[in-house]
Design an enzyme around this catalytic site. Structure first.
Site, PDB file in Angstrom:
ATOM      1  N   CYS A  90       0.841  -1.201   0.000  1.00  0.00           N
ATOM      2  CA  CYS A  90       0.000   0.000   0.000  1.00  0.00           C
ATOM      3  C   CYS A  90       0.884   1.261   0.000  1.00  0.00           C
ATOM      4  O   CYS A  90       1.455   1.602  -1.025  1.00  0.00           O
ATOM      5  CB  CYS A  90      -0.991  -0.043   1.155  1.00  0.00           C
ATOM      6  SG  CYS A  90      -2.373   1.132   0.943  1.00  0.00           S
TER       7      CYS A  90
ATOM      8  N   HIS B   9      -3.664  -5.072   0.375  1.00  0.00           N
ATOM      9  CA  HIS B   9      -3.228  -5.478   1.720  1.00  0.00           C
ATOM     10  C   HIS B   9      -3.279  -7.001   1.876  1.00  0.00           C
ATOM     11  O   HIS B   9      -4.293  -7.553   2.312  1.00  0.00           O
ATOM     12  CB  HIS B   9      -4.119  -4.832   2.787  1.00  0.00           C
ATOM     13  CG  HIS B   9      -3.883  -3.381   2.990  1.00  0.00           C
ATOM     14  ND1 HIS B   9      -2.893  -2.891   3.808  1.00  0.00           N
ATOM     15  CD2 HIS B   9      -4.511  -2.297   2.461  1.00  0.00           C
ATOM     16  CE1 HIS B   9      -2.916  -1.566   3.797  1.00  0.00           C
ATOM     17  NE2 HIS B   9      -3.878  -1.186   2.983  1.00  0.00           N
TER      18      HIS B   9
ATOM     19  N   GLU C 267      -1.503  -8.552   4.077  1.00  0.00           N
ATOM     20  CA  GLU C 267      -0.988  -8.849   5.422  1.00  0.00           C
ATOM     21  C   GLU C 267      -2.055  -8.975   6.492  1.00  0.00           C
ATOM     22  O   GLU C 267      -1.758  -9.361   7.626  1.00  0.00           O
ATOM     23  CB  GLU C 267       0.025  -7.770   5.837  1.00  0.00           C
ATOM     24  CG  GLU C 267      -0.563  -6.494   6.427  1.00  0.00           C
ATOM     25  CD  GLU C 267      -1.123  -5.515   5.415  1.00  0.00           C
ATOM     26  OE1 GLU C 267      -1.436  -4.376   5.802  1.00  0.00           O
ATOM     27  OE2 GLU C 267      -1.267  -5.871   4.222  1.00  0.00           O
TER      28      GLU C 267
END
Length: 236
Positions: free
Chosen positions: A87, A176, A178
């Site tokens: 990001c 994203h 993660e």
């Protein structure tokens, strides 16, 4: 492997990557830039992982640490070392290497598909992942001009540069991968984040649906993080 992590706010930490680093027997040194941590000697590390954040990539007056961070990224990537930006970390890669980011007309928020390019399907980071790839998005800035030597790996109609490679071993993903259990709920618990989600999506109901969809996406995101981290290790 020794991983240097650049973190920009308490809430946007490595999440899934934290356990993946430990499980691989690797070590991580996290630089908490918003707290004033110094950037250490880059030579002591093997890979760089740069996380997201709510600030814009050009807000250097409000966040002066962005200047030395960009310089460190430029030095690292310029030396051909393994890099993964998520990001804001993706946008920092773009700007540090001579590209440009800009505000989006319509921010992108939600779980949505991105399509791999021909180059992405053969790339060392993304090859073998589902195409289209369903990912979690939350960003109002995009890469507008890519640096020289960039390969576009994934795209969608909302945002052209969803994943890129600069040179041979530096990758950025706008999405994203993660997120882990509770992370999006934590983000939404911040009044500013929730207000932004409501504004971007048009209603509190839509914002709550986004949070629910993102929570349901966590198992798939964990698979994505595992694949990306394994491939980052392989690039060192």
């Amino acid at each position: 492997m020794r991983v240097l992590v650049f973190q920009h706010t308490a809430g946007e930490h490595p999440a899934c990557f934290t356990s993946l680093i430990a499980e691989a027997g690797d070590s991580a040194h996290t630089v908490r830039l918003w707290e004033g941590d110094d950037i250490p000697d880059l030579a002591a590390f093997d890979a760089m992982l740069v996380m997201g954040g709510p600030m814009d990539v050009w807000e250097e007056n409000a966040h002066p640490w962005l200047r030395p961070e960009k310089a460190a990224i430029a030095e690292w990537v310029g030396a051909g070392r393994a890099y993964l930006g998520v990001c804001l970390g993706h946008q920092l890669l773009v700007e540090a290497m001579g590209g440009r980011c800009a505000k989006m007309v319509i921010p992108e928020i939600g779980v949505s598909p991105v399509g791999l390019t021909k180059e992405g399907r053969a790339d060392g980071l993304l090859a073998g992942l589902p195409d289209p790839l369903r990912v979690m998005q939350w960003h109002g800035v995009e890469a507008e001009t890519l640096p020289e030597g960039t390969t576009l790996l994934a795209s969608n109609p909302a945002c052209h540069a969803q994943a890129i490679r600069v040179g041979n071993r530096a990758w950025g993903v706008q999405f994203h991968p993660e997120i882990d259990e509770g992370l999006v709920g934590y983000w939404m618990g911040d009044p500013g984040n929730r207000a932004a989600a409501i504004e971007w999506l048009g209603s509190a109901k839509a914002a709550d649906q986004f949070a629910s969809d993102s929570a349901a996406h966590v198992p798939l995101a964990a698979q994505q993080s595992a694949a990306l981290y394994a491939r980052l290790r392989g690039a060192v």
